[in-house]
Design an enzyme around this catalytic site. Structure first.
Site, PDB file in Angstrom:
ATOM      1  N   LYS A   1       0.816  -1.218   0.000  1.00 49.50           N
ATOM      2  CA  LYS A   1       0.000   0.000   0.000  1.00 49.50           C
ATOM      3  C   LYS A   1       0.853   1.272   0.000  1.00 49.50           C
ATOM      4  O   LYS A   1       0.413   2.322  -0.449  1.00 49.50           O
ATOM      5  CB  LYS A   1      -0.925   0.030   1.219  1.00 49.50           C
ATOM      6  CG  LYS A   1      -1.811  -1.192   1.409  1.00 49.50           C
ATOM      7  CD  LYS A   1      -2.916  -1.272   0.385  1.00 49.50           C
ATOM      8  CE  LYS A   1      -4.089  -2.158   0.785  1.00 49.50           C
ATOM      9  NZ  LYS A   1      -3.811  -3.571   0.984  1.00 49.50           N
TER      10      LYS A   1
HETATM   11  C1  LIG Z   1      -4.473  -4.729   0.606  1.00 48.82           C
HETATM   12  C2  LIG Z   1      -3.710  -5.984   0.620  1.00 48.82           C
HETATM   13  C3  LIG Z   1      -3.997  -7.023  -0.291  1.00 48.82           C
HETATM   14  C4  LIG Z   1      -5.153  -6.958  -1.247  1.00 48.82           C
HETATM   15  O1  LIG Z   1      -5.023  -5.934  -2.214  1.00 48.82           O
HETATM   16  P1  LIG Z   1      -6.279  -5.450  -3.059  1.00 48.82           P
HETATM   17  O2  LIG Z   1      -5.807  -4.270  -3.812  1.00 48.82           O
HETATM   18  O3  LIG Z   1      -7.352  -5.099  -2.076  1.00 48.82           O
HETATM   19  O4  LIG Z   1      -6.690  -6.565  -3.929  1.00 48.82           O
HETATM   20  C5  LIG Z   1      -3.176  -8.128  -0.281  1.00 48.82           C
HETATM   21  N1  LIG Z   1      -2.141  -8.238   0.581  1.00 48.82           N
HETATM   22  C6  LIG Z   1      -1.847  -7.271   1.464  1.00 48.82           C
HETATM   23  C7  LIG Z   1      -0.704  -7.463   2.393  1.00 48.82           C
HETATM   24  C8  LIG Z   1      -2.609  -6.114   1.509  1.00 48.82           C
HETATM   25  O5  LIG Z   1      -2.304  -5.149   2.383  1.00 48.82           O
END
Ligand SMILES: *Cc1c(COP(=O)(O)O)cnc(C)c1O
Length: 459
Positions: free
Chosen positions: A112
């Site tokens: 993120k």
């Molecule tokens: C947010 C997240 C996901 C999923 O990502 P999306 O964009 O919601 O599909 C997978 N792994 C981790 C560690 C995350 O923080």
């Protein structure tokens, strides 16, 4: 670049307005009206670029018209300067034809950070330019919140109110948010699950009178800037692995379909990606979605909590393309889904299956995979990444495979311990996380209570 809503009724906007708007006024999500095609010659030239240089090139067509080139360059370089690895998104080989793309070297140890380090700077810049203030209201299943807070904790132009599901995120995740004691950071522990958090945030965006004259800002992956930033690392890693000359497939641990949609955008821009595998945990909305079954199952708490969701909001962006970009048609589908289950038409599913496959991985299998990869390679992977590795069983064989390693294992101690390992140490600069003071407010799962809280903290 101009942006249109997936439901066809909201105004067409430029990049700055899209970033500040989040959810479209018709309830849809913004997508590019059209995308530039990157030529093979350009891609070959890009092979030697560093991550931040490539990021500027890939994202420039999106932001052009809303920022000067110089402002954007400074912003992007600054955004990625806090990463702990000089390659920003390094690749690590785990088998003759499989690589991990490590996306956890940012400040909060999950992918993120790639988008939110940039989004925080974009929001701050656009608000300053307009002389406005904003309130970031976001729901988090754990990782978005901390990344958003890290990306905006120093902003003078916005306050952050982040909702996380009470007692349903890991302690590291919680502490990464609640130990940031900046005046503009406010954490709500909502007595509900992630989808309750997301529903309250969505409802608040549809009627923002409760914060007027301030505006609400979205940092969830409904914000198109997040998707844009996530497009970059597909191209970066693909170029390093020779995507121009051989077939590459990506396996993506998925929940809201935001991360994988970034890869889809890369493909739409002409970057050669042969296949996407969508990995889920027991919350398998996307697996069912790819079978044409749009429906809600009750939420299961799993060892990969960042993927614990019931409704995958960005799937709507793919459905828009699959329905020939017909906003009226998609509006009908989404309205039907609002009131129950929807069966997608066969040709739509057939189209999706030419590019995507999906696989659900339960907790037991997740732990087995963590143990197996450690045994075979010495790499300790986190539970989300493990779903991506296990889902390779539905990826076409003849491809080079890249699994997105979405988080650092130290962030998810419970799963790593269940897989038979001692706790993984946090990076050196975070070792005092468990000693830092925390600040958060527990709030009932109620729209009015949450909105009253927002009003009480906004400046
Ligand atoms: C947010 C997240 C996901 C999923 O990502 P999306 O964009 O919601 O599909 C997978 N792994 C981790 C560690 C995350 O923080």
């Amino acid at each position: 670049m101009k942006f249109v809503s997936t439901r066809g009724q909201a105004p067409i906007l430029g990049f700055d307005d899209v970033v500040l708007t989040g959810l479209a006024s018709d309830g849809g999500l913004y997508v590019p009206e059209s995308l530039p095609t990157i030529s093979e010659g350009t891609l070959r030239q890009w092979q030697s670029l560093h991550y931040d240089e490539l990021a500027i090139e890939v994202m420039w067509p999106f932001v052009e018209g809303s920022l000067t080139r110089e402002t954007f360059e400074v912003m992007v370089k600054d955004a990625y300067s806090s990463f702990r690895h000089p390659a920003i998104a390094p690749l690590k080989q785990i088998s003759p034809d499989t690589w991990l793309l490590e996306l956890f070297h940012g400040p909060t140890l999950a992918f993120k950070d790639f988008a939110l380090q940039l989004l925080g700077r974009l929001l701050d810049h656009f608000l300053e330019e307009r002389g406005e203030r904003g309130i970031v209201m976001g729901a988090t299943s754990g990782d978005t919140g901390s990344a958003a807070i890290e990306g905006s904790r120093h902003s003078d132009h916005l306050d952050l109110v982040i909702l996380h599901p009470y007692q349903r995120i890991s302690e590291v995740q919680r502490r990464q948010m609640t130990t940031v004691l900046s005046d503009n950071v406010h954490n709500i522990a909502l007595k509900g699950n992630f989808d309750d958090c997301q529903a309250i945030v969505k409802a608040s965006f549809l009627d923002q009178t409760f914060v007027s004259p301030n505006r609400l800002l979205a940092v969830n992956s409904i914000n198109l800037a997040r998707i844009m930033a996530q497009t970059v690392y597909y191209i970066y890693s693909g170029l390093r692995l020779g995507a121009l000359d051989r077939q590459i497939a990506y396996s993506v641990p998925s929940a809201n379909f935001g991360d994988v949609f970034g890869g889809y955008i890369a493909k739409q821009m002409g970057f050669p990606i042969a296949h996407f595998t969508i990995a889920t945990n027991a919350n398998d909305a996307l697996v069912r979605g790819l079978r044409g079954d749009l429906s809600r199952k009750s939420l299961e708490k799993t060892l990969s909590p960042s993927m614990d969701i019931v409704v995958s909001s960005n799937f709507e962006r793919l459905l828009f393309d699959l329905h020939g970009r017909d906003g009226n048609k998609l509006s009908q589908v989404m309205n039907e889904f609002q009131s129950g289950a929807v069966k997608l038409e066969d040709p739509i599913i057939a189209k999706a299956k030419t590019l995507f496959s999906a696989h659900a991985v339960d907790d037991e299998r997740t732990c087995e995979t963590i143990a197996r990869i450690y045994r075979d390679t010495g790499e300790l992977i986190d539970p989300h990444t493990a779903t991506g590795v296990d889902a390779l069983q539905v990826t076409p064989n003849e491809t080079i495979k890249v699994v997105l390693a979405t988080a650092h294992p130290s962030k998810f101690a419970e799963a790593v311990e269940k897989a038979g390992f001692d706790e993984v140490p946090l990076p050196a600069d975070m070792t005092d996380l468990f000693l830092r003071e925390e600040r958060y407010t527990i709030v009932e799962n109620d729209l009015n209570d949450v909105q009253a809280f927002v009003r009480s903290v906004m400046r």
